[in-house]
Design an enzyme around this catalytic site. Sequence first.
Site, PDB file in Angstrom:
ATOM      1  N   ASP A 152       0.825  -1.221   0.000  1.00  0.00           N
ATOM      2  CA  ASP A 152       0.000   0.000   0.000  1.00  0.00           C
ATOM      3  C   ASP A 152       0.856   1.267   0.000  1.00  0.00           C
ATOM      4  OD1 ASP A 152      -1.956  -1.966   0.374  1.00  0.00           O
ATOM      5  OD2 ASP A 152      -2.038  -1.628   2.525  1.00  0.00           O
TER       6      ASP A 152
ATOM      7  N   GLU B  83     -10.976  -1.425  -4.488  1.00  0.00           N
ATOM      8  CA  GLU B  83     -10.360  -0.764  -3.349  1.00  0.00           C
ATOM      9  C   GLU B  83      -9.158   0.051  -3.803  1.00  0.00           C
ATOM     10  OE1 GLU B  83      -9.269  -3.942  -0.713  1.00  0.00           O
ATOM     11  OE2 GLU B  83      -7.507  -4.511  -1.858  1.00  0.00           O
TER      12      GLU B  83
END
Length: 351
Positions: free
Chosen positions: A49, A222
């Site tokens: 991430d 997402e």
Amino acid sequence: MTYKNLNLNLVLFTLLAFTACSKKSNGGNGTPLPRPDTAFINPLVQGSDPWVIQQDTNYFYTHTLGNRVALWKTGRMSRLAFAPQTNVFTPAAGGANSANVWAPELHRLDGKWYLYYTAGAGPDSTQRLWVAENESADPTTGTWTDRGRVFAAGSDFWSIDATVLEYGGSRYLVWSGRPSTTALNQNLYIARMVNPWTLEAQATMISEPTLSWERNGHPVNEGPQVLINPQGKAFLTYSASSCFTDDYALGLLSLREGGNPLNAADWTKSQQPVFVKNTAGNAYGPGHNAFFKSRNGAENWIIYHANTNTGEGCGVRRNIRMQRFRFDASGVPQFGTPVSAGTAVRRPAGE
């Protein structure tokens, strides 16, 4: 992502990756690695991430650590592995935001720094969006004040991966969430921001995982990320399918020119993924990306995480990679194929 690793630690993974991957890419012939002042080799570091933002000649980088947020400050993204790390924010123990600290993003808004992150009390069902504020000019210094939870009524059943879109004179928060307490599919939502920690009452769903490549392992949209092309057209990349699969990939939403970001009909979804695995190059499940410009401002770069081997899923083996991308003649981003692990890549211009 739905189950991110809880204790990812940045390590000097690069040397190990260089050794293993360069043998494959060079046929094991002992070809010397490139000089660090001219090129770099992916993966850069271990983690997932990734997020990066530039201020003047410095880049501030962060990624998921699980129990806190740290920032890395560097003038050269190609040397990220050697950048100093500063722990900047640790939620209070036992609170509603004390566990599973995922996907932090740093934004400069109204002359202050804001740190958006996902966290919960422990169970996955408690994951929500939070924000902290810092008035210091340098986000690795000063005091971070917890501004609490960020949410819009009617869409707060579960939420992760917030990012900020500034478009047409307004500011919006975009995130991944679930439509109810019982439905576990992940959609993308957007709401207008009243201020950096407050959203208008209602959120709009702008994407749901209806296409087959968005539903591998689980129906997931997402990790939304904003990309504005040189002509001012707005795009959102997002990660699709379960991170447990090798087929985690990037999709693309395009906002109609002059469109309203809060009108779902003004967003068009690419029918095919725009960035997918490269099995020959040891890049499985590429996703959850961010964007940045080269130091001289002339090049566009994408930074993302991937796995080096098949079947490694959402765990600690994910690593961070980056490569240059371009816009085609019509202004649509073209990301190409994930660069093979162990391949020399020319460093960003100006470093």
